[in-house]
Design a protein around this motif. Structure first.
Motif, mmCIF file in Angstrom:
data_model
loop_
_atom_site.group_PDB
_atom_site.id
_atom_site.type_symbol
_atom_site.label_atom_id
_atom_site.label_comp_id
_atom_site.label_asym_id
_atom_site.label_seq_id
_atom_site.Cartn_x
_atom_site.Cartn_y
_atom_site.Cartn_z
ATOM 1 N N GLN A 51 0.821 -1.218 0.000
ATOM 2 C CA GLN A 51 0.000 0.000 0.000
ATOM 3 C C GLN A 51 0.852 1.264 0.000
ATOM 4 O OE1 GLN A 51 -2.960 -0.134 3.103
ATOM 5 N NE2 GLN A 51 -3.792 -2.060 2.346
ATOM 6 N N VAL A 52 1.924 1.247 0.785
ATOM 7 C CA VAL A 52 2.798 2.419 0.869
ATOM 8 C C VAL A 52 3.524 2.627 -0.475
ATOM 9 C CG1 VAL A 52 4.797 3.409 2.037
ATOM 10 C CG2 VAL A 52 3.060 2.228 3.372
ATOM 11 N N LEU A 53 3.996 1.537 -1.050
ATOM 12 C CA LEU A 53 4.665 1.627 -2.363
ATOM 13 C C LEU A 53 3.714 2.212 -3.403
ATOM 14 C CD1 LEU A 53 6.525 -1.804 -2.396
ATOM 15 C CD2 LEU A 53 7.634 0.407 -2.774
ATOM 16 N N ARG A 54 2.461 1.774 -3.311
ATOM 17 C CA ARG A 54 1.455 2.250 -4.273
ATOM 18 C C ARG A 54 1.191 3.745 -4.081
ATOM 19 N NH1 ARG A 54 -2.266 -2.057 -3.782
ATOM 20 N NH2 ARG A 54 -1.188 -3.167 -5.425
ATOM 21 N N ARG A 55 1.180 4.172 -2.817
ATOM 22 C CA ARG A 55 0.855 5.570 -2.528
ATOM 23 C C ARG A 55 2.009 6.517 -2.880
ATOM 24 N NH1 ARG A 55 -0.290 6.176 3.290
ATOM 25 N NH2 ARG A 55 -1.429 4.260 2.871
ATOM 26 N N TYR A 56 3.231 6.170 -2.431
ATOM 27 C CA TYR A 56 4.363 7.087 -2.632
ATOM 28 C C TYR A 56 5.183 6.780 -3.883
ATOM 29 C CZ TYR A 56 3.438 8.245 2.267
ATOM 30 O OH TYR A 56 2.847 8.632 3.449
ATOM 31 N N GLY A 57 4.973 5.598 -4.468
ATOM 32 C CA GLY A 57 5.794 5.212 -5.614
ATOM 33 C C GLY A 57 7.055 4.502 -5.140
ATOM 34 N N PRO A 58 7.555 3.554 -5.946
ATOM 35 C CA PRO A 58 8.699 2.733 -5.537
ATOM 36 C C PRO A 58 9.965 3.553 -5.253
ATOM 37 C CG PRO A 58 7.650 1.820 -7.505
ATOM 38 C CD PRO A 58 7.018 3.141 -7.260
ATOM 39 N N GLU A 59 10.140 4.672 -5.966
ATOM 40 C CA GLU A 59 11.362 5.458 -5.768
ATOM 41 C C GLU A 59 11.404 6.112 -4.393
ATOM 42 O OE1 GLU A 59 14.014 5.248 -7.552
ATOM 43 O OE2 GLU A 59 12.795 3.856 -8.725
ATOM 44 N N LYS A 60 10.245 6.573 -3.935
ATOM 45 C CA LYS A 60 10.225 7.397 -2.717
ATOM 46 C C LYS A 60 9.974 6.605 -1.435
ATOM 47 C CE LYS A 60 8.775 11.561 -5.169
ATOM 48 N NZ LYS A 60 7.505 12.027 -5.732
ATOM 49 N N THR A 61 9.562 5.347 -1.570
ATOM 50 C CA THR A 61 9.217 4.571 -0.383
ATOM 51 C C THR A 61 10.466 4.008 0.314
ATOM 52 O OG1 THR A 61 7.112 3.908 -1.348
ATOM 53 C CG2 THR A 61 7.953 2.542 0.445
ATOM 54 N N SER A 62 10.524 4.179 1.635
ATOM 55 C CA SER A 62 11.619 3.595 2.415
ATOM 56 C C SER A 62 11.045 2.612 3.433
ATOM 57 C CB SER A 62 12.397 4.689 3.136
ATOM 58 O OG SER A 62 11.560 5.243 4.131
#
Lengths: 196, 196
Positions: free
Chosen positions: A18-29
């Motif tokens: 869900q977090v990857l989907r929301r922020y995008g793979p580049e920005k997710t930590s």
């Protein structure tokens, strides 16, 4: 999720996706995922020591999500093996196409990870080939298919011969107006070959 | 090249390719190529208005370099059409593999350009399919191949069914220890199909 609930792998992966989907793979930590789960990042790092490990686990889950419904399809007996094989292949192709259309950014991440994580993709491909092998064995037993070949080798050949239609590297070609027609050509070739 | 010699398109492309090879695709500019040719960059910009145009022209030349020797191979008559088709396909595959091994950086540039320049790659593929169509027509005439299919459609199907072995997106798989064996499986499938 509250701190006092058990932190299952599944819960982490669901949150991570869900977090990857929301922020995008580049920005997710990993820290973003820890925040979403309301746990310390130390806790999360024990499960996933890096962003790469997290992405791989999410991708592995995605691959399983593709393989599962296909497994049900492959294990349904009855009818022509040729029709079953075609339906199975088209379900695989549709599944990939749906992902690239509905979630292009996530699909891009999955594709990038599968290029790196060789063992993961080998296992996924083997999983799919095993499913096809079952259908081909049925076709050999019912004398619909040739019996001089090894069913698993035939399944492998069919998987590779249809690469253009299900391998993520070709996603940019799937919106072509001739792609269905091209699949049809390859399918006819697979069924009948070129020799008399 | 001295200023007083005629500046042919071929001379520019030859120089451009050498410069790209020396500095790498990322660092090469139109100005670098002009310097190598000892002409003003204004002169060169009249031929190639941008770095993109220059790269495309160099890539187009590379595609022709792949297609030419295959054309000679395709037009050699005699022998089994199946053998000729296999030889032709393997020559295509070897040609791509040679480029990726010997000049990985240039191959990367070519691959990137072909993803963008759709018309160029469509023309190249059509060129290759026309060559294969000739071999298949011979095979149909000699009754070695099935005559119920359209030779060009069969050629197209074979080209797409062997995508994994010649499409640049799969270059990372070509060093696999099982790739030859996998081509063999697909080739057998193409020849004979799966139906009885």
């Amino acid at each position: 999720m509250a701190n006092d609930q058990p932190l299952t792998k599944e819960a982490i992966l669901e949150a991570a996706e869900q977090v990857l989907r929301r922020y995008g793979p580049e920005k997710t930590s990993v820290v973003d995922v820890a925040k979403a789960l309301q746990v310390s990042h130390g806790t999360l790092y024990r499960h996933f020591p890096s962003k790469v490990a997290l992405r791989e686990a999410v991708t592995e889950r995605w691959l399983l999500r593709i393989a599962k419904p296909l497994e049900e399809l492959a294990s349904q007996p009855g009818g022509s093996a040729g029709d079953r094989l075609r339906t199975w292949l088209q379900a695989l192709i549709q599944s990939k196409r749906k992902h690239v259309i509905e979630e292009p950014e996530m699909f891009g991440m999955y594709s990038a990870v599968t290029l790196e994580a060789v063992d993961m993709i080998t296992e996924h491909v083997q999983h799919l080939i095993t499913q096809m092998t079952g259908i081909i064995e049925d076709g050999v037993n019912s004398k619909e298919f040739r019996s001089d070949g090894e069913p698993e080798a035939m399944a492998r050949a069919i998987f590779f011969a249809t690469t253009r239609f299900h391998h993520p590297a070709h996603a940019y070609e799937w919106s072509s107006s001739t792609i269905e027609q091209e699949f049809e050509l390859v399918w006819e070739l697979i069924l009948s070959g070129i020799c008399k």
